[in-house]
Each structure stands twice: as C-alpha cells, then as structure tokens.
Design an enzyme around this catalytic site. Structure first.
Site, mmCIF file in Angstrom:
data_model
loop_
_atom_site.group_PDB
_atom_site.id
_atom_site.type_symbol
_atom_site.label_atom_id
_atom_site.label_comp_id
_atom_site.label_asym_id
_atom_site.label_seq_id
_atom_site.Cartn_x
_atom_site.Cartn_y
_atom_site.Cartn_z
ATOM 1 N N LYS A 1 -12.876 -4.637 -5.407
ATOM 2 C CA LYS A 1 -13.677 -2.975 -5.548
ATOM 3 C C LYS A 1 -12.558 -2.155 -6.001
ATOM 4 C CE LYS A 1 -12.094 -1.242 -0.791
ATOM 5 N NZ LYS A 1 -12.316 -2.552 0.472
ATOM 6 N N LYS B 1 -8.891 -11.537 -9.643
ATOM 7 C CA LYS B 1 -10.317 -11.829 -8.471
ATOM 8 C C LYS B 1 -11.389 -10.423 -8.718
ATOM 9 C CE LYS B 1 -10.187 -12.640 -4.206
ATOM 10 N NZ LYS B 1 -9.789 -12.628 -2.703
ATOM 11 N N LYS C 1 0.877 -1.524 0.162
ATOM 12 C CA LYS C 1 -0.235 0.044 -0.364
ATOM 13 C C LYS C 1 0.876 1.264 -0.085
ATOM 14 C CE LYS C 1 -5.040 -1.735 2.405
ATOM 15 N NZ LYS C 1 -5.074 -0.841 3.501
#
Ligand code: TRP
Length: 333
Positions: free
Chosen positions: A200, A197, A114
């Site tokens: 979002k 996959k 991240k």
C-alpha cells in the site's frame, strides 16, 4: 475434539485491501477457519501509533471488517472483532511492558525502520512499544498458531520470549504460540514496478489492484501494467518481471498452472495476456466488492457482527487477564 486456537491481526490502515493482501494472507485465513478456533482482530490501537484522521480511521475499520467478511471470514465460525472493544489488550500490554527489557524492545527492526523514516522526535512511545501490544493481542487468546507474513517473525519471537518469561516467573499462564509464516506461494508484485512487492506504500496507485476497485479500474490498471519489449509470453522472474507477475497473478487467482496458462497463449501478444488476467481478477474480486458494499450499506448490521465477535473474544481475554492479575499478586475485587 476441541480445535486449537488461532489468532491473527490486521491494521485498519487503508480504505481497501489489495490483491497482495488478499492472495498472500486473507485466502489462507479463510481456509484456516475450519481447522482452528480462529480469532481475527482489527488492530485500531496499533493504528494510532502513527497519526490517524479520526473519521478515516472509523471508516477504514468498518471497511476492513466488511472486506474480510465478504472474502469469506465467517462470523459464525470465527471471532472477527475490533481490538479497542476488548479492554484486556491495553491492560495486558501494560503488564508485558513491565517485563520487557528496554534493550530488548530497542532491537525490534520494524521500529528502527519506521522511526528512521519519521525521525526520532516524530516517533511516539506507542510506536516503540507496538510489538508488546502485539504480544498482548496474541497471548490473551492462548493460540497455538499465529499466521503472519515473514516481516512479523521478530515480533512473534518477542511474544514467545515474553510468554516464556512470564510462565517461568509466575507459573504456567500462557500457551507458547508458534509463528505460522504464510508461504509466499503467490508472491504478487507491483504492476508498475514489478520487482517490488505489491504494497500500500507504492509510489504509483496504478501499481496496486484493490479489492474495492470497480471492474473498469482493475482492467485499466492491468492493461497499463509494465511489461517488456520482446513480446514473448514466458515465465522468467529475472528477465521478464512484468510479464511473469501477470502470469503469476492469473495462476494464483484461477488455480491454473503457469505452464498450462502460458501454453494456452502461445502465438498471442501481451494484449491477450492482459485481457485474460484482467478478466480473471475481476471474476474473483467483483463478488467480494459487491458483498462488502452491501455490508457497508448497513453499518448497524456490520456493527452487530463485530459486537458478536467481541463478545466471544472478551470471554477468553478476560479469563486470561484475570489469571495474569492473580499471578502477579494484585488484590482482586
Ligand atoms: N503487526 C501486524 C502487522 O503489521 C498486525 C498485528 C497486530 C498482528 N497484532 C497482531 C498480527 C497479532 C498477528 C497477531 O501485520
């Protein structure tokens, strides 16, 4: 016989859950409510480790709660609550921060991923200590099982290490929790990019089926799903990822086997396949969407359910925190 405790958490970071969240985690959480004394926490403290718009965060927190209840998390069986309602999460996180090595925290791969995306100066210290707050979420509730996806395995290992360390320095305080890695029996892929996959963070919103989508929107997304050109309805993830994803979604939603579904469609085209999948998905999700909308139309009642969950959670969280403070040598008021 008292049931063992279970805890899991979800981020309030989207206006709607998607079909992958629903089939991959939520339906399993619903089932586990009967065998465990379950605590399900909506982690708003975690959400602010990256920047959030306040009114969106408030809305998404309520929307997340409404969807979990609508999909079958029963507030009379399980404690469904908001993390910031329980002060002990932040309090225990501080204590655990003080027994975590800097190097140990630096090895967390989710932080590395991240922070690489945002750049070191854009990553908060909160993002760095995210897994330690997660360990606090878990350890307050003395759970035997923590159902999570594969991507949370390292955070669960850290949690177990911290619990073991605290117990050995200060005496038995925490249950050592087991990660219950949710089996991806029903792996759901993006409709537009069927080798990735469903997530979002998808490139194209058409790739995601959301729990809160209207039936016509769901049908449209499924009808524009990527397939292939050979026209054959056959399950083969390698050669035919798009068609296989649609078959997999149908089978996960209805419980019908892949073999029986594909043979029922022999001689038909992708149009028929897509219609069958769209009808099945709408039949499953529409009652959930309608129930969630009802709950959202009455925020006072929804907040009352969350307050009831928090009251139950607070009892055990306070007890654990008080034990921790005692063991550390804090003078108690
Ligand atoms: N990190 C988890 C996720 O991204 C969310 C989470 C926060 C969680 N606290 C937790 C999961 C405690 C399980 C237990 O999915």
């Amino acid at each position: 016989m008292t049931k063992p405790n279970l805890l899991s958490g979800m981020q309030p970071s989207a206006a709607s859950l998607h079909l992958g969240n629903y089939l991959g985690a939520l339906t399993q959480w619903v089932k586990m409510q009967d065998d465990f004394n379950a605590y399900y926490v909506i982690v708003d403290l975690h959400a602010i480790t990256v920047s959030q718009d306040p009114s969106e965060l408030r809305q998404n927190t309520r929307r997340t709660a409404a969807q979990y209840i609508a999909a079958g998390i029963d507030p009379s069986k399980s404690a469904l609550f908001v993390q910031s309602h329980i002060p002990a999460h932040a309090q225990l996180a501080w204590v655990l921060n003080c027994i975590t090595g800097f190097g140990e925290a630096s090895r967390m791969t989710q932080f590395k991923d991240k922070s690489q995306k945002g750049g070191a100066d854009n990553s908060s210290v909160g993002l760095f200590t995210y897994p330690i707050l997660q360990a606090a979420d878990i350890l307050l509730y003395q759970p035997k099982a923590v159902p999570v996806g594969e991507d949370q395995r390292q955070h669960l290992e850290l949690t177990r290490d911290l619990a073991t360390r605290f117990n050995s320095r200060f005496g038995k305080t925490f249950e050592i929790p087991e990660a219950h890695i949710l089996k991806e029996t029903a792996k759901i892929y993006d409709l537009q990019e069927p080798t990735a996959k469903m997530s979002k963070s998808a490139q194209d919103p058409k790739g995601l089926v959301n729990l809160m989508d209207e039936p016509s929107v769901i049908a449209k997304k499924i009808k524009s799903a990527v397939t292939d050109t050979d026209g054959e309805i056959r399950f083969d993830r390698e050669a035919k990822p798009g068609v296989s994803n649609l078959i997999g979604i149908y089978s996960a939603v209805t419980g019908e086997s892949v073999e029986s579904f594909t043979s029922s469609l022999q001689g038909q085209g992708y149009g028929a396949l897509k219609t069958a999948v769209a009808d099945a998905v709408v039949a499953e999700l529409d009652p959930i969407r309608l129930r969630a909308q009802e709950l959202l139309a009455d925020p006072a009642e929804l907040d009352r359910l969350l307050a009831q969950g928090a009251a139950k959670a607070n009892q055990i969280a306070e007890r654990t925190l008080s034990d921790v403070y005692d063991k550390l040598g804090f003078v108690r008021p």
